[in-house]
Write a protein that holds these residues in place. Structure first.
Motif, PDB file in Angstrom:
ATOM      1  N   ALA A 194       5.070   4.298   0.918  1.00  0.00           N
ATOM      2  CA  ALA A 194       4.610   5.356   2.005  1.00  0.00           C
ATOM      3  C   ALA A 194       4.493   5.122   2.439  1.00  0.00           C
ATOM      4  CB  ALA A 194       5.173   4.739   1.811  1.00  0.00           C
ATOM      5  N   LEU A 195       2.910   3.786   1.955  1.00  0.00           N
ATOM      6  CA  LEU A 195       3.723   3.717   3.194  1.00  0.00           C
ATOM      7  C   LEU A 195       4.669   3.118   2.457  1.00  0.00           C
ATOM      8  CD1 LEU A 195       1.555   2.276   5.536  1.00  0.00           C
ATOM      9  CD2 LEU A 195       1.148   4.620   4.584  1.00  0.00           C
ATOM     10  N   ALA A 196       4.176   3.516   1.870  1.00  0.00           N
ATOM     11  CA  ALA A 196       4.681   3.321   1.978  1.00  0.00           C
ATOM     12  C   ALA A 196       4.776   3.374   1.990  1.00  0.00           C
ATOM     13  CB  ALA A 196       4.500   2.476   2.196  1.00  0.00           C
ATOM     14  N   GLN A 199       5.194   4.795   8.346  1.00  0.00           N
ATOM     15  CA  GLN A 199       6.756   4.307   8.282  1.00  0.00           C
ATOM     16  C   GLN A 199       6.882   2.951   8.458  1.00  0.00           C
ATOM     17  OE1 GLN A 199       9.095   6.712  11.093  1.00  0.00           O
ATOM     18  NE2 GLN A 199      10.832   5.410  10.813  1.00  0.00           N
ATOM     19  N   GLY A 200       7.873   2.162   7.794  1.00  0.00           N
ATOM     20  CA  GLY A 200       7.870   0.925   8.011  1.00  0.00           C
ATOM     21  C   GLY A 200       8.882   0.326   7.346  1.00  0.00           C
ATOM     22  N   PRO A 225       5.848  -6.990  -3.596  1.00  0.00           N
ATOM     23  CA  PRO A 225       5.547  -7.678  -2.554  1.00  0.00           C
ATOM     24  C   PRO A 225       4.462  -6.619  -1.894  1.00  0.00           C
ATOM     25  CG  PRO A 225       7.819  -7.450  -1.902  1.00  0.00           C
ATOM     26  CD  PRO A 225       7.482  -7.045  -3.297  1.00  0.00           C
ATOM     27  N   SER A 226       3.500  -7.130  -1.274  1.00  0.00           N
ATOM     28  CA  SER A 226       2.370  -6.515  -0.175  1.00  0.00           C
ATOM     29  C   SER A 226       3.542  -6.005   1.021  1.00  0.00           C
ATOM     30  CB  SER A 226       1.396  -7.304   0.379  1.00  0.00           C
ATOM     31  OG  SER A 226       0.629  -7.908  -0.865  1.00  0.00           O
ATOM     32  N   PHE A 227       2.916  -5.293   1.822  1.00  0.00           N
ATOM     33  CA  PHE A 227       3.715  -4.833   3.027  1.00  0.00           C
ATOM     34  C   PHE A 227       2.689  -4.094   3.936  1.00  0.00           C
ATOM     35  CE2 PHE A 227       4.116  -0.969  -0.043  1.00  0.00           C
ATOM     36  CZ  PHE A 227       3.849  -0.075   0.801  1.00  0.00           C
ATOM     37  N   HIS A 242      -1.911  -1.327   5.012  1.00  0.00           N
ATOM     38  CA  HIS A 242      -1.505  -2.654   4.213  1.00  0.00           C
ATOM     39  C   HIS A 242      -1.735  -2.094   2.607  1.00  0.00           C
ATOM     40  CE1 HIS A 242      -1.111  -6.632   3.081  1.00  0.00           C
ATOM     41  NE2 HIS A 242      -2.214  -6.534   2.345  1.00  0.00           N
ATOM     42  N   ALA A 243      -0.444  -2.527   2.009  1.00  0.00           N
ATOM     43  CA  ALA A 243      -0.306  -1.932   0.490  1.00  0.00           C
ATOM     44  C   ALA A 243      -0.290  -3.427  -0.265  1.00  0.00           C
ATOM     45  CB  ALA A 243       0.629  -1.451   0.338  1.00  0.00           C
TER      46      ALA A 243
END
Length: 175
Positions: free
Chosen positions: A14-16, A125-126, A138-140, A159-160
């Motif tokens: 949601a984000l990620a 968003q991304g 994975p992290s994003f 950052h997640a």
């Protein structure tokens, strides 16, 4: 995001996300609240959220088949601060934009996530890469695209990191 048929951590986003493999989050700052805390002169406020996946609904293009472009997932997570207090929730959708390719089995999704906190909402968003790979999501990093209330002019990043099954830590940097 993992194939919609596989287990994921929430948004996100949601984000990620948070994002399929959506965010389950909790909100906390250096002050223990859901508000951004400034960490010194000239530094952007930071909010730390722990998300716990509450609901996840996959919407596959080919039910029972392999992951395909257009697969979607809708997620909702409970947000907590670092003390474990519930401070809000996140909700979002992710769409698979690239299924597994020869030599690149990871895939990619685009996610749109809203984080609802006591003083307003943040939207992010991304892209999320490697979501079809085995193992923990994975992290994003995603961009903050706006908000409401206290966050009405928000910009910055989310950052997640996956910290457990169905649990993510979100570091939101406002700036």
């Amino acid at each position: 995001m993992r194939p919609v048929r596989a287990a994921c951590l929430g948004t996100a986003t949601a984000l990620a996300a948070l994002l399929a493999c959506a965010p389950v989050t909790s909100a906390a700052t250096g002050t223990g609240s859901a508000h951004g805390a400034s960490h010194g002169k000239g530094r952007a406020p930071v909010i730390t959220l722990i998300g716990r996946l509450a609901e996840r609904t996959p919407l596959p293009v080919n039910p029972g088949g392999p992951a395909a472009q257009g697969d979607q997932v809708v997620v909702r997570s409970v947000l907590e601060d670092l003390d474990g207090n519930v401070v809000g929730e996140s909700g979002g959708t992710c769409v698979l934009t690239r299924a597994a390719l020869p030599g690149d089995p990871g895939g990619a999704e685009e996610c749109i996530v809203t984080y609802t906190l006591p003083d307003g909402q943040l939207t992010a968003q991304g892209m999320y890469f490697g979501i079809l790979n085995p193992g923990p999501p994975p992290s994003f990093d995603n961009a903050i695209t706006g908000g409401t209330g206290k966050y009405s002019k928000a910009r910055g990043t989310v950052h997640a990191d996956t910290i457990g099954v169905g649990v993510r830590r979100f570091t939101i940097t406002l700036g």
